[in-house]
Write an enzyme that holds these catalytic residues in place. Structure first.
Site, PDB file in Angstrom:
ATOM      1  CB  SER A 238     -41.502 -13.883   3.474  1.00  0.00           C
ATOM      2  OG  SER A 238     -42.039 -14.300   2.261  1.00  0.00           O
ATOM      3  CG  ASP A 330     -48.358 -18.171   4.369  1.00  0.00           C
ATOM      4  OD1 ASP A 330     -48.504 -17.754   3.200  1.00  0.00           O
ATOM      5  OD2 ASP A 330     -47.340 -17.949   5.050  1.00  0.00           O
ATOM      6  CG  HIS A 365     -46.791 -14.754   3.802  1.00  0.00           C
ATOM      7  ND1 HIS A 365     -46.092 -15.944   3.802  1.00  0.00           N
ATOM      8  CD2 HIS A 365     -45.914 -13.823   3.359  1.00  0.00           C
ATOM      9  CE1 HIS A 365     -44.851 -15.735   3.373  1.00  0.00           C
ATOM     10  NE2 HIS A 365     -44.710 -14.463   3.095  1.00  0.00           N
TER      11      HIS A 365
END
Lengths: 431, 437
Positions: A238, A330, A365
């Site tokens: 991330s 995601d 994600h």
């Protein structure tokens, strides 16, 4: 005199988190419907569970590795379904995420077999049998060292043995804090990995760190007597991806030997002036969406991918192998679109041969180490506003679990290839 | 800063945390020099502070790999294809105190074994050598979730092990032999396979007013009763597992005590030779009476097997095993130098065949195997320091056995013991039992 005793076993009873196990039942009546159930109490004292519906064969056996689950939190032939399909028990609070903060103790799960195909009420009736399994992030002999030097805060995990070992700088994302488990697991596979704290949820945004912080962390890893200084890589997830890409592209001090970027983007580099970054984010606030459960979707905030080179890491400058891992569901960050743009930029720059992209269908994600539960949405405190939201991470559980299992193997292979097997740059230059 | 060009070898062992009877499924070396002579070394520091070690010699293949689970060990403390050789061939390092025995006292913590890889074939000098790689593995006697409960109830002292889950469970009364002290590791390991077990402390003599006395048979009856009445035990599915004195007591009690009716018996290295219907103290008295039959080997180690020989034909001097009502598994080391287990087993078979209950008897007889038949992968102890229970004299006792055969017997007898227990305690109604008085 009662009938035969049902025998339930799990092997290994103490395994690493990424190690598969085999759950087996014997001495049931033939063709008996049973439910295999897994229960876990997390460190923050929430209960998680998973279950699968099976039918014993003519010999009265159920083999969780070979047999098909007909229903429950997972279906089909899924030997690890009891772990990755865990979710909070009914009645739990919303938005929970399962994370092990203390890696010196294992995750403990209680695996039970119940008569019949149950979907609820597991705690209201006794199972036929239970066993306990431990799941460890840390192999025996791995050393854990708390790092607090030159302003850098982190935890360093050194594999057992004399070494020297390749090193890894390991960074999580925007949730901040110090999360150790992935580094512990990497060290259990032979990489001296440092989990780095770089976003303090308790501190204000003005105290955010610049690229120098990561360079110092990288140097601390290189300088450890058991680390091979020319074989240190970076792994980020991330926001950690933005850090990894920025360092790989721009730093003259920290030269990673390879980079793994999970669920991230090259938009925006971390050496972007802070006020410029805030301006861009504010401009995109209107693009924040919510799903029908009021989970917040952030993926559109960087769409369309900007054409302004000042707002993206200049990935054309990267000189090391780069592995991107993304889920195409995601909902938090536009990682697939970012990966396409990264590929274009590298193509133009002539370094695309360094890039490998793995895009997992219907994965979200939070692509974590294998056999850990899929988290589709969870509570999050927005760093700069301190606002509490429930973020939608995305992904469908089975596809996401497959992505976690497959990507972890690929990550380890990638790291072994570039940090262990390939000859050093010095010898390559001579060829 | 260090920069290296040569690949760094990698050792991998799975499971890295295993039960003591669990085999490794992976034990591999990667990225070692190709076609090289290598030594894998194991080091264990016991609770008593002694170091134990073992080593195996292997030759890596063209890719620099070794698979200890599949490859041939060509030298060291074991040889052949022996994935677990580094454990069962452990012995005290040179310079150690003599006549040691490796036994885990605290079963709540694992044995930690350091496994390392060395260049070349070596059998000594490991502390001074820098290994190519090393790691640690844990070996546990206790599976996760098994509870340990110290028991002092009804005058009975011991340790209870309870598997996880609702139960009720079949149970095993576990009895070791002479030398005193309460040893829990076997009971803990059996419990890890789904039984309630009670490791019974019975050897400790009571001393009062200058008189030393051992427990009477009522003590064992009380222990059996404690198990039967435990809420998590199936009262009609209790076995007795004994070694040495424990085996002998188990035989006598099962025949003569109306209160002790086990579903089956497993007897390691024991004998039925004892005053029929007698007590523990009576067995010791028999030994003392015949102490002139003590022999010594060339190292002055004590051989006690003759103290019960010859097997008497007088029925009052041995347990009438013809009256046994339950299945009996006898496990015998043919090189047992401490008890005449082999001769006793032969005599028991004759008695039971004559009586018509011979179908209850199974005998596992292992060549070159000694007295101390421990759970798998335990190091073989051929002789060790021993202190007698009553008189507290110190000896070096010869137990017997040759290491590779003895360790093979430990592994084979363990799984057969567990299968036997499961068969007679777990599966359906009790198998054919002759009617009992």
């Amino acid at each position: 005199m009662s009938g035969s005793s049902v025998l339930l076993s799990v092997q290994p009873s103490r395994g690493l988190v990424d190690e598969p196990f085999r759950v087996a039942v014997a001495h049931l009546p033939p063709a008996e419907p049973v439910t295999l159930h897994c229960l876990h109490r997390s460190e923050d004292r929430h209960l998680w569970e998973a279950y699968g519906h099976y039918r014993s064969d003519q010999a009265g056996s159920v083999d969780g590795s070979e047999d098909e689950s007909f229903g429950g939190t997972y279906t089909g032939k899924e030997r690890m379904g009891l772990l990755w399909s865990m979710r909070p028990v009914p009645g739990s609070m919303r938005g929970l995420r399962l994370r092990k903060m203390h890696v010196d103790t294992p995750m403990v799960v209680l695996i039970s077999v119940y008569r019949g195909h149950l979907t609820e009420g597991f705690r209201e009736r006794p199972p036929m049998a239970s066993v306990v399994a431990e799941r460890w992030y840390l192999a025996p002999g791995v050393k854990r060292i708390e790092v607090a030097e030159r302003g850098v805060i982190g935890t360093f995990f050194i594999p057992p043995g004399p070494g020297p070992f390749p090193g890894m700088l390991d960074m999580w994302g925007g949730g901040g804090g110090l999360v150790e488990y992935r580094s512990a697991l990497l060290a259990s596979h032979g990489f001296a990995a440092m989990a780095l704290k770089y976003l303090d949820p308790d501190k204000s945004v003005d105290s955010e760190v610049g690229i120098g912080y990561f360079e110092t962390a990288f140097q601390i890893i290189q300088e450890h007597p058991q680390v091979m200084a020319d074989r240190v890589g970076i792994l980020g997830l991330s926001f950690g991806t933005a850090v990894a890409l920025t360092v790989a592209a721009y730093s003259k001090i920290a030269r990673p030997r390879c980079c793994v970027c999970i669920s991230g983007s090259h938009v925006y580099p971390i050496n972007l002036p802070r006020d410029r970054m805030m301006l861009e984010m504010a401009r995109n606030e209107g693009i924040v969406q919510m799903d029908e459960e009021n989970n917040v979707i952030w993926r559109h905030r960087i769409l369309p991918i900007t054409k302004d080179p000042n707002l993206k890491v200049d990935v054309g400058r990267i000189e090391c192998p780069l592995l991107l891992i993304n889920g195409d569901d995601d909902q938090n960050w536009a990682t697939v679109e970012s990966a396409e743009d990264i590929a274009n930029m590298m193509s133009v720059a002539g370094n695309k041969h360094l890039l490998t992209t793995l895009t997992y269908p219907r994965a979200g994600h939070l692509i974590e180490p294998p056999f850990t539960p899929h988290i589709r949405a969870s509570n999050f405190i927005v760093h700069h506003t301190k606002q509490k939201v429930v973020l939608l991470w995305g992904g469908e559980t089975k596809a996401h679990a497959d992505a976690q299992e497959h990507s972890w193997k690929r990550i380890l292979t990638f790291l072994r290839e570039y940090l262990y097997i390939q000859p050093s740059r010095a010898s390559q230059a001579k060829l | 800063m260090s920069a290296r060009r040569a690949p760094v070898p990698w050792l991998s062992v799975r499971p890295c945390r295993a039960l003591a009877d669990e085999r490794w499924t992976v034990f591999s070396v990667e990225r070692a020099p190709p076609a090289a002579e290598l030594t894998v070394h194991a080091l264990l520091r016991s609770e008593d502070g002694d170091d134990w070690e073992a080593c195996g010699h292997y030759v890596s293949d063209a890719a620099g790999a070794v698979d200890v689970c599949e490859d041939v060990c060509v030298g060291g403390t074991y040889s052949g294809v022996e994935p677990m050789g580094l454990l069962w061939s452990l012995r005290p390092v040179p310079g150690s105190r003599p006549n040691l025995r490796l036994r885990k006292k605290d079963i709540g913590t694992p044995m930690v074994v350091t496994i390392s890889l060395h260049q070349g074939f070596h059998t000594a000098g490991f502390p001074e050598r820098r290994p190519l790689a090393s790691l640690a593995v844990e070996r546990w006697y206790l599976a996760p979730g098994v509870r340990r409960v110290e028991l002092t109830e009804g005058g009975v002292t011991g340790t209870l092990f309870l598997p996880p889950g609702p139960g009720p469970f079949p149970a095993v009364l576990d009895m070791w032999g002479g030398g005193g002290g309460l040893v829990e590791y076997r009971a803990a390991l059996v419990a890890s396979h789904g039984f309630v077990t009670l490791a019974l402390d019975y050897m400790a003599p009571k001393r009062s007013a200058g008189v030393v006395s051992l427990v009477g048979n009522d003590y064992f009856e009380a222990a059996f009763s404690v198990l039967q009445s435990h809420p998590q035990v199936s009262r009609d599915r209790i076995a007795i597992l004994g070694l040495s004195f424990g085996a002998s007591m188990a035989l006598g009690l099962s025949v003569y005590s109306p209160a002790i009716k086990p579903s089956c018996l497993v007897c390691f290295s024991g004998s039925h030779v004892q005053p029929a219907g007698g007590s523990l103290g009576d067995i010791f008295a028999e030994f003392r009476k015949n102490s002139k039959n003590t022999r010594y080997d060339e190292e002055q180690q004590v051989i006690w097997r003759d103290l019960l020989l010859p097997i008497p034909s007088d029925p009052s001097k041995k347990v009438d095993v013809g009256r046994l009502c339950c299945p009996l598994l006898l496990i015998v080391g043919e090189d047992d130098q401490n008890w005449p287990a082999e001769e006793s087993a032969r005599d028991m078979k004759e008695m039971m065949d004559r009586s018509g209950n011979g179908h209850l008897l199974s005998v596992l007889s292992y060549p070159l195997t000694g007295h101390l038949i421990d759970p798998p992968y335990s190091p073989h102890c051929r002789a060790s320091n021993f202190m007698t229970t009553e008189s507290r004299e110190k000896f070096v006792v010869l137990w017997g056995g040759q290491t590779p055969a003895h360790c093979g017997a430990q592994e084979d007898s363990w799984w057969k013991t567990l299968d036997f227990l499961k068969k007679h305690l777990c599966y359906g109604p009790q198998s054919d039992i002759t009617s009992c008085p």
